[in-house]
Design a protein around this motif. Structure first.
Motif, PDB file in Angstrom:
ATOM      1  N   PHE A   1       0.830  -1.206   0.000  1.00  0.00           N
ATOM      2  CA  PHE A   1       0.000   0.000   0.000  1.00  0.00           C
ATOM      3  C   PHE A   1       0.863   1.254   0.000  1.00  0.00           C
ATOM      4  CE2 PHE A   1      -3.965  -2.196   1.620  1.00  0.00           C
ATOM      5  CZ  PHE A   1      -4.712  -1.885   0.497  1.00  0.00           C
ATOM      6  N   LEU A   2       1.921   1.260   0.810  1.00  0.00           N
ATOM      7  CA  LEU A   2       2.795   2.437   0.852  1.00  0.00           C
ATOM      8  C   LEU A   2       3.459   2.677  -0.498  1.00  0.00           C
ATOM      9  CD1 LEU A   2       4.501   1.882   4.345  1.00  0.00           C
ATOM     10  CD2 LEU A   2       2.696   3.517   3.753  1.00  0.00           C
ATOM     11  N   VAL A   3       3.888   1.619  -1.162  1.00  0.00           N
ATOM     12  CA  VAL A   3       4.535   1.780  -2.467  1.00  0.00           C
ATOM     13  C   VAL A   3       3.532   2.274  -3.506  1.00  0.00           C
ATOM     14  CG1 VAL A   3       5.691   0.531  -4.336  1.00  0.00           C
ATOM     15  CG2 VAL A   3       6.310   0.075  -1.945  1.00  0.00           C
ATOM     16  N   LEU A   4       2.318   1.698  -3.489  1.00  0.00           N
ATOM     17  CA  LEU A   4       1.313   2.095  -4.479  1.00  0.00           C
ATOM     18  C   LEU A   4       0.892   3.548  -4.287  1.00  0.00           C
ATOM     19  CD1 LEU A   4      -1.007  -1.060  -4.668  1.00  0.00           C
ATOM     20  CD2 LEU A   4       0.708  -0.299  -6.314  1.00  0.00           C
ATOM     21  N   LEU A   5       0.667   3.964  -3.057  1.00  0.00           N
ATOM     22  CA  LEU A   5       0.267   5.357  -2.820  1.00  0.00           C
ATOM     23  C   LEU A   5       1.329   6.332  -3.319  1.00  0.00           C
ATOM     24  CD1 LEU A   5      -1.334   5.029   0.738  1.00  0.00           C
ATOM     25  CD2 LEU A   5      -2.513   5.417  -1.442  1.00  0.00           C
ATOM     26  N   LYS A   6       2.586   6.023  -3.058  1.00  0.00           N
ATOM     27  CA  LYS A   6       3.655   6.911  -3.517  1.00  0.00           C
ATOM     28  C   LYS A   6       3.744   6.922  -5.046  1.00  0.00           C
ATOM     29  CE  LYS A   6       8.623   7.705  -3.001  1.00  0.00           C
ATOM     30  NZ  LYS A   6       8.843   7.812  -4.459  1.00  0.00           N
ATOM     31  N   GLN A   7       3.659   5.736  -5.677  1.00  0.00           N
ATOM     32  CA  GLN A   7       3.800   5.656  -7.121  1.00  0.00           C
ATOM     33  C   GLN A   7       2.628   6.333  -7.833  1.00  0.00           C
ATOM     34  OE1 GLN A   7       6.579   4.394  -8.269  1.00  0.00           O
ATOM     35  NE2 GLN A   7       6.088   4.751 -10.452  1.00  0.00           N
ATOM     36  N   PHE A   8       1.413   6.118  -7.317  1.00  0.00           N
ATOM     37  CA  PHE A   8       0.255   6.766  -7.936  1.00  0.00           C
ATOM     38  C   PHE A   8       0.314   8.275  -7.758  1.00  0.00           C
ATOM     39  CE2 PHE A   8      -2.427   2.684  -7.379  1.00  0.00           C
ATOM     40  CZ  PHE A   8      -1.935   2.209  -8.595  1.00  0.00           C
ATOM     41  N   ARG A   9       0.809   8.749  -6.627  1.00  0.00           N
ATOM     42  CA  ARG A   9       0.910  10.194  -6.425  1.00  0.00           C
ATOM     43  C   ARG A   9       1.964  10.787  -7.345  1.00  0.00           C
ATOM     44  NH1 ARG A   9       2.257  10.059  -1.547  1.00  0.00           N
ATOM     45  NH2 ARG A   9       4.492  10.448  -1.796  1.00  0.00           N
ATOM     46  N   ASP A  10       3.100  10.087  -7.551  1.00  0.00           N
ATOM     47  CA  ASP A  10       4.143  10.606  -8.430  1.00  0.00           C
ATOM     48  C   ASP A  10       3.673  10.669  -9.884  1.00  0.00           C
ATOM     49  OD1 ASP A  10       5.737  10.790  -6.221  1.00  0.00           O
ATOM     50  OD2 ASP A  10       6.854   8.909  -6.594  1.00  0.00           O
ATOM     51  N   GLU A  11       2.824   9.730 -10.302  1.00  0.00           N
ATOM     52  CA  GLU A  11       2.375   9.702 -11.699  1.00  0.00           C
ATOM     53  C   GLU A  11       0.987  10.319 -11.877  1.00  0.00           C
ATOM     54  OE1 GLU A  11       2.918   6.125 -13.822  1.00  0.00           O
ATOM     55  OE2 GLU A  11       4.821   5.604 -12.842  1.00  0.00           O
ATOM     56  N   ALA A  12       0.500  10.994 -10.837  1.00  0.00           N
ATOM     57  CA  ALA A  12      -0.778  11.740 -10.907  1.00  0.00           C
ATOM     58  C   ALA A  12      -1.938  10.830 -11.306  1.00  0.00           C
ATOM     59  CB  ALA A  12      -0.659  12.926 -11.869  1.00  0.00           C
ATOM     60  N   ILE A  13      -1.978   9.674 -10.790  1.00  0.00           N
ATOM     61  CA  ILE A  13      -3.091   8.744 -11.033  1.00  0.00           C
ATOM     62  C   ILE A  13      -4.050   8.873  -9.867  1.00  0.00           C
ATOM     63  CG2 ILE A  13      -3.739   6.309 -11.278  1.00  0.00           C
ATOM     64  CD1 ILE A  13      -1.033   5.821 -12.545  1.00  0.00           C
ATOM     65  N   ASP A  14      -5.313   9.202 -10.199  1.00  0.00           N
ATOM     66  CA  ASP A  14      -6.317   9.428  -9.176  1.00  0.00           C
ATOM     67  C   ASP A  14      -6.903   8.077  -8.750  1.00  0.00           C
ATOM     68  OD1 ASP A  14      -8.144  10.491  -7.467  1.00  0.00           O
ATOM     69  OD2 ASP A  14      -9.579  11.084  -9.034  1.00  0.00           O
ATOM     70  N   ILE A  15      -6.788   7.787  -7.454  1.00  0.00           N
ATOM     71  CA  ILE A  15      -7.394   6.570  -6.913  1.00  0.00           C
ATOM     72  C   ILE A  15      -8.331   6.984  -5.802  1.00  0.00           C
ATOM     73  CG2 ILE A  15      -5.431   5.112  -7.492  1.00  0.00           C
ATOM     74  CD1 ILE A  15      -4.644   5.228  -4.545  1.00  0.00           C
ATOM     75  N   GLY A  16      -9.297   6.185  -5.540  1.00  0.00           N
ATOM     76  CA  GLY A  16     -10.245   6.465  -4.477  1.00  0.00           C
ATOM     77  C   GLY A  16     -11.511   5.689  -4.680  1.00  0.00           C
ATOM     78  N   THR A  17     -12.548   6.147  -4.047  1.00  0.00           N
ATOM     79  CA  THR A  17     -13.849   5.494  -4.149  1.00  0.00           C
ATOM     80  C   THR A  17     -14.718   6.231  -5.139  1.00  0.00           C
ATOM     81  OG1 THR A  17     -14.687   6.790  -2.314  1.00  0.00           O
ATOM     82  CG2 THR A  17     -13.695   4.656  -1.780  1.00  0.00           C
ATOM     83  N   VAL A  18     -15.843   5.646  -5.516  1.00  0.00           N
ATOM     84  CA  VAL A  18     -16.785   6.284  -6.442  1.00  0.00           C
ATOM     85  C   VAL A  18     -17.486   7.437  -5.737  1.00  0.00           C
ATOM     86  CG1 VAL A  18     -18.845   5.915  -7.858  1.00  0.00           C
ATOM     87  CG2 VAL A  18     -17.119   4.105  -7.636  1.00  0.00           C
ATOM     88  N   PRO A  19     -17.457   8.696  -6.288  1.00  0.00           N
ATOM     89  CA  PRO A  19     -18.106   9.828  -5.606  1.00  0.00           C
ATOM     90  C   PRO A  19     -19.615   9.653  -5.552  1.00  0.00           C
ATOM     91  CG  PRO A  19     -17.439  10.455  -7.802  1.00  0.00           C
ATOM     92  CD  PRO A  19     -16.865   9.086  -7.582  1.00  0.00           C
ATOM     93  N   GLN A  20     -20.199  10.169  -4.516  1.00  0.00           N
ATOM     94  CA  GLN A  20     -21.648  10.096  -4.317  1.00  0.00           C
ATOM     95  C   GLN A  20     -22.276  11.459  -4.644  1.00  0.00           C
ATOM     96  OE1 GLN A  20     -23.123   7.229  -3.495  1.00  0.00           O
ATOM     97  NE2 GLN A  20     -21.094   6.228  -3.460  1.00  0.00           N
ATOM     98  N   ARG A  21     -23.396  11.448  -5.412  1.00  0.00           N
ATOM     99  CA  ARG A  21     -24.108  12.677  -5.769  1.00  0.00           C
ATOM    100  C   ARG A  21     -25.545  12.600  -5.271  1.00  0.00           C
ATOM    101  NH1 ARG A  21     -23.851  13.867 -11.956  1.00  0.00           N
ATOM    102  NH2 ARG A  21     -24.702  11.767 -11.956  1.00  0.00           N
ATOM    103  N   LEU A  22     -26.049  13.741  -4.808  1.00  0.00           N
ATOM    104  CA  LEU A  22     -27.447  13.843  -4.375  1.00  0.00           C
ATOM    105  C   LEU A  22     -28.182  14.759  -5.359  1.00  0.00           C
ATOM    106  CD1 LEU A  22     -29.683  13.307  -2.296  1.00  0.00           C
ATOM    107  CD2 LEU A  22     -28.856  15.313  -1.037  1.00  0.00           C
ATOM    108  N   GLN A  23     -29.178  14.268  -6.075  1.00  0.00           N
ATOM    109  CA  GLN A  23     -29.905  15.014  -7.117  1.00  0.00           C
ATOM    110  C   GLN A  23     -31.400  14.810  -6.913  1.00  0.00           C
ATOM    111  OE1 GLN A  23     -28.818  14.024 -11.088  1.00  0.00           O
ATOM    112  NE2 GLN A  23     -30.199  15.536 -12.041  1.00  0.00           N
ATOM    113  N   LEU A  24     -32.157  15.962  -6.917  1.00  0.00           N
ATOM    114  CA  LEU A  24     -33.602  15.909  -6.762  1.00  0.00           C
ATOM    115  C   LEU A  24     -34.271  15.885  -8.136  1.00  0.00           C
ATOM    116  CD1 LEU A  24     -34.127  18.498  -3.872  1.00  0.00           C
ATOM    117  CD2 LEU A  24     -34.002  15.999  -3.724  1.00  0.00           C
ATOM    118  N   ALA A  25     -35.173  14.967  -8.302  1.00  0.00           N
ATOM    119  CA  ALA A  25     -35.893  14.863  -9.590  1.00  0.00           C
ATOM    120  C   ALA A  25     -36.899  16.001  -9.715  1.00  0.00           C
ATOM    121  CB  ALA A  25     -36.590  13.506  -9.681  1.00  0.00           C
ATOM    122  N   PRO A  26     -37.142  16.507 -10.984  1.00  0.00           N
ATOM    123  CA  PRO A  26     -38.145  17.591 -11.155  1.00  0.00           C
ATOM    124  C   PRO A  26     -39.559  17.084 -10.892  1.00  0.00           C
ATOM    125  CG  PRO A  26     -37.393  16.766 -13.273  1.00  0.00           C
ATOM    126  CD  PRO A  26     -36.527  16.099 -12.264  1.00  0.00           C
ATOM    127  N   GLY A  27     -40.482  18.011 -10.545  1.00  0.00           N
ATOM    128  CA  GLY A  27     -41.865  17.645 -10.264  1.00  0.00           C
ATOM    129  C   GLY A  27     -42.234  18.040  -8.861  1.00  0.00           C
TER     130      GLY A  27
END
Length: 807
Positions: A759-785
């Motif tokens: 994990f330590l190696v991957l975090l450093k390598q991804f940060r050096d090569e600007a690769i975005d890692i993480g979880t899927v962002p959550q969005r809250l959207q209200l339907a019209p009506g």
């Protein structure tokens, strides 16, 4: 191990086949053997009608035992022949009513009946001779114990009392005249033989004695050392063999010299027949003192410390060696003076005074030796740290017991029990000599057996290549042979323990004397007495000591030579320990007269209480046996019980100990491991697995991400190459790519640390090569009506909040 058992079974089968095909000894020869045994027993019985001395009892006992063995063997063969005759008679069958047998069958039936009667009569005679011989042996042992008890319990005037020395002074004139007569007879014989011619036989014997004592002894010792250095395999074998060779040469050469000297005097006729006993005493004294000096020299090895078998410091060897020479001189003088008193016919007062002097010198020498050991230990404690001293508790107990024996012997001597005091002093010295000889022989037997029968030795390689045995089988045979030889040596030593003091019956005779101290009472056919209880305690202690010694040998010598893993060794060790303890307890109960039938009755009576009151303990015990037999869980496995997981460190018949990650110990009853679900991570495979999950943006370079993950796996030393690490694309979800990566380590215990490093190696390598890692962002959207109206009640009415702006 299987091939070794097959080899042993083949040898036993061949031996049994050869025995089966052996010719049957005729009945007449067996009857003659029984008749000769009866004749020998009658001669022994007649000899016992008179008082038998100690030196006459041993041949009589050997003769009675030989007759008993001959009669027993003949009765056994007759019993086998009787069984064959009965089988043939049964084959003829009974005579049917109203029928007449053929003349041949009647003659055969009559012949078989007559032959059966003769065999049955001879067999009963053999059994009777067996019983009579055992009775004579028991009678001799009782007489021997009574004479020994009489010598030990006889009390004379105390050496501190004036009456003791008054009796000695009164006997001095007569003893001096007897000595003068004895010496004058010898001088007259020498003078008469010298005038008749030159006594070349005596001179030749003296020259041979000097040759054996000095040049031949030194030459034989040097020759043995050169041979061992050049030919003997292994340093341990050379050391043990050289020590035994030194004892052998140091004992045999002076003995041969003494025999040559005595025989030279006898052939020349220089000494009268009255001196014959004294000459025999000279030979015996030379042999025993030479054995004492040779044993001390072989154990101490003062001038050759590199050849020393015993773990003794050089300073200890240098300071103990003079005491060994004093001991050898004291034993020589004691034996020779005793034979001199017998030959001269010294008075009772002179004999008692001699015994007092001998006992005093022996106790003084033993006390000096114990003081020297204490001083050496104190000096060593002063030079070294007390925590670094490796003095065993056993040596301290032996020293304490020796001091107690010296104190008891000294008190007995002052009270007038001279025989008891001399007996204790001689017994202590004889135990030291016998212990030194046993130590050297046991070490030599162990070194020889384990060196010759070793997978790397010539014999071992020959057995492996020619017979096809595994190397571990050869090692196991060497360890087993070593154990058998050492047990045999211990039994021989126990048999020799009381031999110099008129106790040739061995260990059984010693226990028999313990039972003769008190009669006690009899309850339900069981004799309960202080002697029986003491005997039972001694037997239990000896049994437990033998179990402990056997377990030490099994765990440290035999099991490491097998192909079993740690868990298998633990299972064999536990079963052997409990079986040994059970046998020791049964042996102790049997010494009290409690037979197996009484023990079985007691266990059956206790089984009801065990079934109701000890259900949990019994369940755990049976579960422990199942674990040891089926081995679903072994020592060293990584298991999970409930929410806890750790290493299995110990499996006993009641519980299992598990070491957790925080170094604490979880004790789990065995029934929990049998009746409930247990996760064993190392049962089928010892490997551990690492799983890493993460996600990157949909537009990321997937091949580069996979390459970074595999490089991180390859850079970690704990990751195994086989099975190879893998990285999978698990899913594409909400604009991100999910990766699921796996790798293996040698043990589940290494998975956590290796996973953190990656994990330590991957975090450093991804940060050096600007690769975005993480979880899927959550969005809250209200339907019209229009939303569904909601009218809250007063109780449910929420507090006012700020309006929410849709994203």
């Amino acid at each position: 191990m299987t091939r070794l058992l097959r080899l042993i079974a083949t040898i036993l089968l061949a031996a049994s086949t050869a025995t089966a095909h052996a010719q049957t000894t005729p009945v007449a020869a067996l009857s003659g053997q029984i008749a000769q045994a009866e004749k020998d027993l009658r001669s022994v019985d007649r000899a016992l009608d008179q008082r038998v001395e100690d030196d006459e009892r041993a041949p009589l006992r050997s003769k009675a035992v030989a007759a008993q063995q001959a009669a027993r063997a003949a009765a056994g063969q007759l019993e086998e022949q009787l069984g064959l005759i009965d089988a043939r008679i049964e084959g003829l069958g009974p005579v049917a009513a109203g029928t007449t047998e053929a003349p041949e069958i009647r003659r055969e039936r009559s012949r078989l009946a007559a032959e059966r009667g003769a065999i049955d009569a001879a067999m009963k005679r053999g059994r009777l001779v067996d019983v009579e011989a055992q009775q004579l042996v028991d009678e001799m042992e009782r007489s021997q114990a009574e004479q020994l008890n009489e010598r030990l319990t006889t009390r004379v005037a105390s050496p501190l009392a004036p009456s003791f020395w008054r009796a000695v002074l009164l006997s001095v004139p007569r003893d001096l005249r007897r000595i003068d007569l004895f010496l004058s007879q010898g001088a007259s014989q020498i003078d008469a033989q010298w005038r008749g011619g030159f006594p070349w036989q005596a001179m030749f014997g003296a020259v041979l004695a000097l040759l054996f004592l000095f040049p031949l002894r030194v030459w034989a010792r040097t020759l043995g050392q050169r041979y061992l250095i050049g030919s003997a395999p292994g340093h341990r074998v050379r050391r043990s063999a050289y020590a035994i060779w030194r004892v052998l040469i140091g004992t045999v050469m002076p003995l041969l010299g003494a025999i040559c000297l005595v025989q030279g005097f006898r052939w020349a006729g220089l000494l009268p027949d009255r001196w014959s006993s004294l000459l025999d005493g000279l030979v015996l004294a030379t042999c025993f003192s030479a054995l004492t000096a040779a044993l001390a020299g072989a154990v101490l090895m003062r001038h050759q410390p590199s050849w020393r078998v015993a773990p003794i410091a050089d300073e200890t060897a240098d300071r103990v060696r003079p005491l060994s020479w004093l001991l050898a001189a004291l034993t020589f003088a004691s034996i020779l003076i005793e034979f001199f008193n017998q030959s001269v016919g010294a008075s009772h007062a002179a004999n008692v005074a001699t015994q007092v002097l001998e006992a005093s010198l022996h106790l003084l020498l033993i006390g000096a030796f114990l003081l020297l050991l204490g001083r050496l230990r104190a000096e060593r404690a002063g030079r070294e740290d007390a925590n670094s001293l490796s003095t065993s508790a056993g040596l301290g107990i032996i020293t304490l017991v020796a001091w107690a024996l010296v104190a008891a012997a000294l008190i007995a001597l002052l009270l007038g029990y001279v025989g008891l005091s001399l007996f204790v002093a001689r017994l202590v010295i004889w135990m030291v000599i016998l212990g030194a000889a046993l130590y050297l022989l046991m070490g030599g037997a162990d070194d020889m057996a384990t060196t010759v029968f070793n997978r790397d030795s010539r014999l071992g390689l020959t057995m492996i290549r020619s017979i096809g045995l595994r190397g571990s089988v050869v090692d196991q045979f060497g360890v087993l042979l070593s154990g058998a030889l050492r047990i045999a040596l211990v039994l021989v030593a126990l048999g020799l323990l009381m031999s110099p003091f008129g106790g040739g019956g061995g260990l059984g005779s010693l226990f028999g004397r313990l039972g003769a101290f008190a009669q006690g009472i009899e309850i339900a056919g069981i004799a309960i007495s202080p002697g029986a209880i003491l005997r039972s305690i001694v037997v239990l202690a000896i049994g437990l000591a033998l179990v402990r010694a056997f377990m030490s040998w099994l765990e440290s010598r035999y099991l490491p030579a097998t192909d079993l893993d740690g868990s298998g060794r633990n299972s064999v060790s536990l079963v052997a320990r409990y079986v040994g303890i059970a046998l020791a307890i049964i042996w102790s109960l049997a010494s009290l007269g409690i037979g197996m039938e009484r023990i079985a009755l007691l266990l059956s009576a206790l089984s009801v209480g065990i079934g109701f009151g000890l259900q949990a303990i019994t369940s755990n015990f049976v579960s422990g046996l199942i674990l040891l037999a089926e081995r679903p869980i072994k020592i060293g496995d990584w298991i999970r019980v409930g929410l806890d997981e750790g290493d299995v460190k110990r499996i006993s018949v009641r519980s299992t100990e598990i070491t957790l990650a925080d170094h604490s110990t979880l004790i789990v009853p065995n029934s929990e491991l049998i009746t409930k679900s247990v996760l064993n991570k190392t049962l089928s495979s010892p490997l551990g697995r690492i799983q890493i999950q993460f996600s990157v943006l949909l537009g990321s370079d997937v091949e580069r991400v996979r390459e970074i993950v595999l490089d991180a796996f390859a850079a970690e030393p704990a990751i195994l190459d086989d099975p190879a690490p893998v990285a999978f694309v698990d899913a594409i979800l909400d604009g991100r790519i999910l990766f699921n990566c796996f790798a293996h380590v040698s043990s589940p215990r290494d998975a956590y640390g290796a996973r953190s490093n990656i994990f330590l190696v991957l975090l450093k390598q991804f940060r050096d090569e600007a690769i975005d890692i993480g979880t899927v962002p959550q969005r809250l959207q209200l339907a019209p009506g229009e939303p569904t109206p909601f009218v809250p009640t007063p109780a449910d009415e929420p507090a006012p909040t700020a309006p929410t702006t849709p994203k």
